[in-house]
Design a protein around this motif. Structure first.
Motif, mmCIF file in Angstrom:
data_model
loop_
_atom_site.group_PDB
_atom_site.id
_atom_site.type_symbol
_atom_site.label_atom_id
_atom_site.label_comp_id
_atom_site.label_asym_id
_atom_site.label_seq_id
_atom_site.Cartn_x
_atom_site.Cartn_y
_atom_site.Cartn_z
ATOM 1 N N UNK A 191 0.795 -1.228 0.000
ATOM 2 C CA UNK A 191 0.000 0.000 0.000
ATOM 3 C C UNK A 191 0.832 1.285 0.000
ATOM 4 N N UNK A 192 2.043 1.238 0.569
ATOM 5 C CA UNK A 192 2.832 2.461 0.690
ATOM 6 C C UNK A 192 4.216 2.378 0.054
ATOM 7 N N UNK A 193 4.595 1.179 -0.429
ATOM 8 C CA UNK A 193 5.887 1.024 -1.078
ATOM 9 C C UNK A 193 7.061 1.215 -0.142
ATOM 10 N N UNK A 194 6.888 0.874 1.104
ATOM 11 C CA UNK A 194 7.968 1.016 2.081
ATOM 12 C C UNK A 194 7.868 -0.081 3.124
ATOM 13 N N UNK A 195 8.958 -0.284 3.854
ATOM 14 C CA UNK A 195 8.972 -1.286 4.918
ATOM 15 C C UNK A 195 8.136 -0.810 6.103
ATOM 16 N N UNK A 196 7.596 -1.744 6.860
ATOM 17 C CA UNK A 196 6.775 -1.394 8.021
ATOM 18 C C UNK A 196 7.520 -0.530 9.023
ATOM 19 N N UNK A 197 8.824 -0.732 9.145
ATOM 20 C CA UNK A 197 9.601 0.036 10.120
ATOM 21 C C UNK A 197 9.691 1.511 9.762
ATOM 22 N N UNK A 198 9.333 1.857 8.520
ATOM 23 C CA UNK A 198 9.390 3.247 8.069
ATOM 24 C C UNK A 198 8.024 3.923 7.982
ATOM 25 N N UNK A 199 6.993 3.260 8.500
ATOM 26 C CA UNK A 199 5.642 3.844 8.466
ATOM 27 C C UNK A 199 5.584 5.104 9.320
ATOM 28 N N UNK A 200 4.837 6.115 8.812
ATOM 29 C CA UNK A 200 4.629 7.286 9.649
ATOM 30 C C UNK A 200 3.309 7.118 10.408
ATOM 31 N N UNK A 201 2.955 8.120 11.202
ATOM 32 C CA UNK A 201 1.777 8.011 12.066
ATOM 33 C C UNK A 201 0.500 7.826 11.263
ATOM 34 N N UNK A 202 0.315 8.608 10.222
ATOM 35 C CA UNK A 202 -0.920 8.521 9.418
ATOM 36 C C UNK A 202 -1.029 7.163 8.733
ATOM 37 N N UNK A 203 0.070 6.645 8.195
ATOM 38 C CA UNK A 203 0.051 5.347 7.528
ATOM 39 C C UNK A 203 -0.198 4.224 8.532
ATOM 40 N N UNK A 204 0.386 4.353 9.690
ATOM 41 C CA UNK A 204 0.168 3.345 10.744
ATOM 42 C C UNK A 204 -1.301 3.301 11.139
#
Length: 204
Positions: A191-204
């Protein structure tokens, strides 16, 4: 048998009700005991493995070229690779009191039962994160009394083996996120093209 029935009839209504409740409780205990033996043992639970996608990388080992996922697209990550904001976001939505209750939350179950009774056809869940993990990892999503009791029994087994942090990490690696996407890492990548460890608050 007839003599037993005659003796029961001699009891007051209050005693008959108490006898009935006692008999139901005894049968329930026997049933739960059978389930405890029949359901996965501690060894089976600890040896449970996730179905992960097969991945092909380039020569550097960093660029993903192909991913073969079959029925479940999943990449398992460790507790350290799941940001605190993602864990808190899931807890806020699914089970905000997760660290303070046991395998089940009686108040949530009671609330769900009352809501379902008042609003027929609008089912509300009362399952804890541990119960959801038990259901997704070992059972089916079929709504039956047998499966619900099995879910509760398995939840108690899980909480006797693992810590709350371990259960939450397994949950985040196990649950579906739509389509054939399973686990927080695959969901984040899809969904975001990034690793879970790099999620920001809104994406989380």
């Amino acid at each position: 048998m007839i003599n037993i029935l005659k003796k029961i009839k001699k009891y007051s209504l209050k005693k008959q009700i108490l006898l009935g409740i006692g008999a139901i409780f005894l049968l329930l205990l026997i049933y739960v005991g059978i389930l405890w033996i029949r359901l996965p043992s501690y060894i089976d639970i600890t040896s449970q493995r996730y179905i992960q996608s097969s991945k092909i990388y380039d020569r550097t080992g960093k660029v993903l070229l192909y991913e073969f996922s079959g029925d479940q697209k999943r990449t398992v990550v460790s507790q350290e690779d799941i940001p605190d904001i993602a864990r808190k976001a899931v807890l806020a939505i699914e089970d905000h009191n997760f660290y303070n209750h046991g395998a089940i939350e009686p108040r949530s179950i009671a609330r769900a039962v009352i809501y379902d009774f008042i609003h027929p056809g609008e089912l509300q869940g009362g399952s804890t994160i541990t119960q959801q993990l038990a259901r997704n990892a070992f059972l089916t999503t079929k709504k039956t009394i047998d499966r619900k009791i099995s879910e509760i029994v398995l939840s108690y087994k899980l909480e006797r083996i693992y810590t709350k942090d371990q259960i939450l990490t397994m949950y985040l690696n196990q649950i579906p996120y739509g389509l054939q996407i399973y686990g927080i890492e695959s969901a984040s990548q899809s969904y975001f093209g990034k690793s879970a460890k790099n999620l920001d608050l809104a994406q989380a």
